[in-house]
Design an enzyme around this catalytic site. Structure first.
Site, PDB file in Angstrom:
ATOM      1  N   GLY A  11       0.801  -1.219   0.000  1.00 21.61           N
ATOM      2  CA  GLY A  11       0.000   0.000   0.000  1.00 21.61           C
ATOM      3  C   GLY A  11       0.834   1.270   0.000  1.00 21.61           C
ATOM      4  N   THR A 140       5.790   1.206   5.557  1.00 19.57           N
ATOM      5  CA  THR A 140       4.386   0.948   5.903  1.00 19.57           C
ATOM      6  C   THR A 140       3.922   1.961   6.939  1.00 19.57           C
ATOM      7  OG1 THR A 140       2.820  -0.509   7.018  1.00 19.57           O
ATOM      8  CG2 THR A 140       5.116  -0.900   7.517  1.00 19.57           C
ATOM      9  N   ASP A 142       1.694   1.344   8.856  1.00 17.05           N
ATOM     10  CA  ASP A 142       1.261   0.540   9.999  1.00 17.05           C
ATOM     11  C   ASP A 142       2.333   0.398  11.075  1.00 17.05           C
ATOM     12  OD1 ASP A 142      -1.185   0.180   8.809  1.00 17.05           O
ATOM     13  OD2 ASP A 142      -0.608  -1.700   7.843  1.00 17.05           O
ATOM     14  N   MET A 186      -6.532   3.735  10.191  1.00 15.25           N
ATOM     15  CA  MET A 186      -6.058   2.472   9.606  1.00 15.25           C
ATOM     16  C   MET A 186      -5.161   1.673  10.550  1.00 15.25           C
ATOM     17  SD  MET A 186      -5.226   3.396   5.644  1.00 15.25           S
ATOM     18  CE  MET A 186      -6.507   3.326   4.380  1.00 15.25           C
ATOM     19  N   GLY A 187      -5.032   0.390  10.264  1.00 14.75           N
ATOM     20  CA  GLY A 187      -4.191  -0.498  11.064  1.00 14.75           C
ATOM     21  C   GLY A 187      -5.030  -1.674  11.525  1.00 14.75           C
ATOM     22  N   ARG A 188      -5.058  -2.717  10.734  1.00 11.56           N
ATOM     23  CA  ARG A 188      -6.010  -3.808  10.988  1.00 11.56           C
ATOM     24  C   ARG A 188      -5.595  -4.649  12.192  1.00 11.56           C
ATOM     25  NH1 ARG A 188     -10.671  -4.497   9.091  1.00 11.56           N
ATOM     26  NH2 ARG A 188     -11.539  -6.550   8.742  1.00 11.56           N
ATOM     27  N   GLU A 243      -9.432   0.578  12.819  1.00 14.96           N
ATOM     28  CA  GLU A 243     -10.358  -0.211  11.986  1.00 14.96           C
ATOM     29  C   GLU A 243     -10.388  -1.672  12.404  1.00 14.96           C
ATOM     30  OE1 GLU A 243      -9.003  -0.580   7.899  1.00 14.96           O
ATOM     31  OE2 GLU A 243      -6.912  -0.679   8.496  1.00 14.96           O
ATOM     32  N   LEU A 297      -6.743   9.115   2.767  1.00 17.77           N
ATOM     33  CA  LEU A 297      -6.042  10.396   2.919  1.00 17.77           C
ATOM     34  C   LEU A 297      -4.876  10.280   3.899  1.00 17.77           C
ATOM     35  CD1 LEU A 297      -8.649  13.311   3.114  1.00 17.77           C
ATOM     36  CD2 LEU A 297      -7.010  12.859   1.292  1.00 17.77           C
ATOM     37  N   GLN A 298      -5.060   9.486   4.952  1.00 19.51           N
ATOM     38  CA  GLN A 298      -4.027   9.394   5.996  1.00 19.51           C
ATOM     39  C   GLN A 298      -2.713   8.808   5.503  1.00 19.51           C
ATOM     40  OE1 GLN A 298      -5.344   6.295   9.096  1.00 19.51           O
ATOM     41  NE2 GLN A 298      -6.934   6.194   7.555  1.00 19.51           N
TER      42      GLN A 298
END
Lengths: 404, 404
Positions: A11, A140, A142, A186-188, A243, A297-298
């Protein structure tokens, strides 16, 4: 002389092209390298021989534009490579293309899955005695890669999250009424970016009281209890929600909406977890609530680049390539924090086997006792990563990008 | 010597505090003014005598911080004043407070409704012969005020929209697959800000092909037909949708979801109109679609301040106050475009009666023939308004704000 090829995968981030610029810069400088190639759309594009030369970036202005361009300049892919014990032909195909283009060095910029690619290709080269150097450059938002202090891309995304939340706090505060803002981040599976919401609290503005992380179990009752107590003394609060938060059974809250909310709540699938939290609040408390998803956007907002991230991402690419040119293979470049005050990280090199396919989560000592906030240790860790602002080049109010 | 009081009202923008800074600057400079007061939470707060003095802004550093602070420094309200023929007591109460605090000048910064307040209070003062000057300073991201070339706050919001869309385009482009991004943009009855999506198209990046405005009638079939034709030649497009688009009967699409989508679509209320458009696309075309609401970020994102907006907003406040100090009343400051090339707007003064309660919509000659895009005339009009970037002061990566 050999050629070097670089690819990007996974990503987008704001800083991934800064790492690319670092790779290109070092490769163009080196007298060990003849041509500098880029694979378009990662290893997948390479298999279709979709490659370009990158010599135009000997122009420093172009290189600078590249560095402020979000997302992957070379395009990306999400390709999980097969086991080479099962599909040797796949690897032979790759190495025949390496041979065709006289590739001596392969640099791959990406996250967890991309490091798996680096691991497999470098292992296969070693197994077969192919003379090719393979190395990974991390990226990343993340921040979930093992061993390295942090990952390129995280700082700028964290900066977007923190500043956006402060601005939403200003926006929400104008009317004299109680209100709650949910921000979905974000960040599953790892909550580093959601945790960065805590950085919004500074000076006289301290809007964030609750941070819901995927590392903890979401308990709606405890959440509402804390929120209620917060709203007894404040007019406004911002809740940061990852998320990927889960219930006690390990189920994503985004999937377990009906269970949580009763049968009437069958429309939950339309919104994300933030909308679900919003609904829970609306059911339990009589306070105006709004949910804002930072969405993509982030990870692509160049105006939020942190100078620290911008420089370090470049250095990871540059130093990683230098290390590869010194005949090291099968490693990922990363950062070791050598000093906290003043903050200083140095580029270091780690065995890619210790990184690929491992997700680094927030450790317990960075999560507060009530599991709904972070500790000072996290703040101290994350704060230097959002520091400073690179000069951004605009053209009549529009940020300039370098595109293929 | 008299005192001056200034208030803010309506929704937040990035530039409203620049106008406040202009008012304060001129008021502090003037030898006609003794004290400079601010009403907290607009006219509503004033009625509760919630007022503060603003002398601390004689410090230029504080004034500069104020200018980069989004949302209303003084807080806001949404108070529609009664008709003074019906509720004279309400006005007598206001004027007794003006008298109590020796107010000679009342400046009100806001949009349409705020200009209604200016209109009524100035008319009442004239009617009763009260010696008080009343004037309006415009602000609204909606750009829907009559007569003035544009409104303070619009340029910065337009810049956020245009740059965000470009960055989303970069983000979306990384994978080799067809995809559509819906961006939902504010503006319930006037589509100026949604139209600004067209400014994202420049250089080699031209992601926006369809703009759905509240000034036109939304026709799902025509929309899908155009979208289909766009996607025949492109991998990716961004659709800009105003929150206020309506069907032929004048009903907001956000409300008429069931009618459009059949009975199965009863969950529409959860998402906004963007989600509905997303659902329509998913039903009719087999292309990956994502919807992003810019939500309140579009009106409060200081990192997107345009220098043009930043300067003009300040000037509107400064020149408006100067005009008031010259004994003019019942006016709103605004902009007259005196030159297009090079762009130049001057602060001008208009009778507030010609502005209050009127919504300026996008004229026909700025909307394309197919009603799903804008014309070059709109681009030429809007482009200069997003130009330039003011220097923003950060503190360890966090934008610094001035707060009450």
């Amino acid at each position: 002389m050999k050629n070097l090829i670089v690819g990007q995968s996974g990503g987008p981030t704001c800083a991934i092209n800064s790492s690319l610029a670092g790779v290109i810069k070092k490769a163009l400088e080196s007298d060990k390298i003849d041509k500098v190639y880029g694979m378009v759309n990662g290893i997948e594009g390479f298999l279709n021989e979709n490659i370009i030369t990158l010599e135009k970036f000997s122009d420093d202005n172009k290189l600078k534009l590249l560095r402020q361009t979000p997302s992957s300049y070379l395009g990306s892919c999400r390709k999980k490579l097969p086991d080479y014990n099962i599909d040797e032909a796949f690897y032979e195909n790759i190495f025949s293309l390496f041979k065709k283009y006289n590739i001596g060095y392969f640099l791959y910029i990406g996250g967890n899955d991309s490091m798996d690619t680096v691991k497999k290709i470098s292992a296969y080269a070693k197994l077969k005695g192919y003379d090719i150097i393979v190395a990974g450059i991390p990226k990343t938002i993340d921040n979930d890669l093992a061993i390295t202090d942090h990952t390129p891309g995280f700082g700028s995304a964290a900066k977007f999250v923190a500043n956006s939340i402060r601005q939403l706090a200003m926006d929400t505060n104008v009317y004299k009424m109680k209100s709650i803002v949910i921000t979905e981040i974000m960040g599953r599976n790892a909550g580093w970016l959601t945790a960065a919401a805590a950085l919004a609290n500074c000076g006289k503005i301290n809007p964030v009281d609750i941070i819901l992380l995927p590392e903890t179990i979401f308990d709606a009752d405890k959440f509402i209890k804390k929120l209620k107590s917060v709203m007894e003394t404040k007019d406004m609060t911002i809740v940061a929600v990852s998320e990927g938060i889960k219930d006690a059974s390990g189920k994503y809250i985004g999937e377990s909406a009906s269970a949580l909310m009763g049968d009437g709540f069958n429309h939950a699938a339309l919104g994300g977890v933030g909308k679900i939290i919003e609904s829970i609040i609306k059911q339990k408390l009589n306070i105006k609530t709004r949910c804002i998803e930072f969405s993509t956007l982030q990870r692509c907002y160049s105006q939020s680049l942190s100078l620290s991230d911008y420089e370090e991402s470049f250095n990871a690419g540059y130093e990683g390539t230098k290390h590869a040119l010194n005949d090291n293979t099968g490693f990922m470049a990363g950062f070791t924090r050598v000093s906290q005050n003043p903050y200083k990280c140095e580029v270091d090199f780690y065995d890619v086997n210790e990184i690929a396919n491992i997700e680094k989560k927030i450790p317990d000592d960075m999560i507060s006792e009530d599991k709904m906030f972070v500790t000072q240790k996290f703040i101290d860790y994350a704060k230097p990563l959002i520091n400073g602002e690179p000069e951004i080049i605009y053209n009549n109010g529009i940020i300039d990008f370098e595109i293929l």
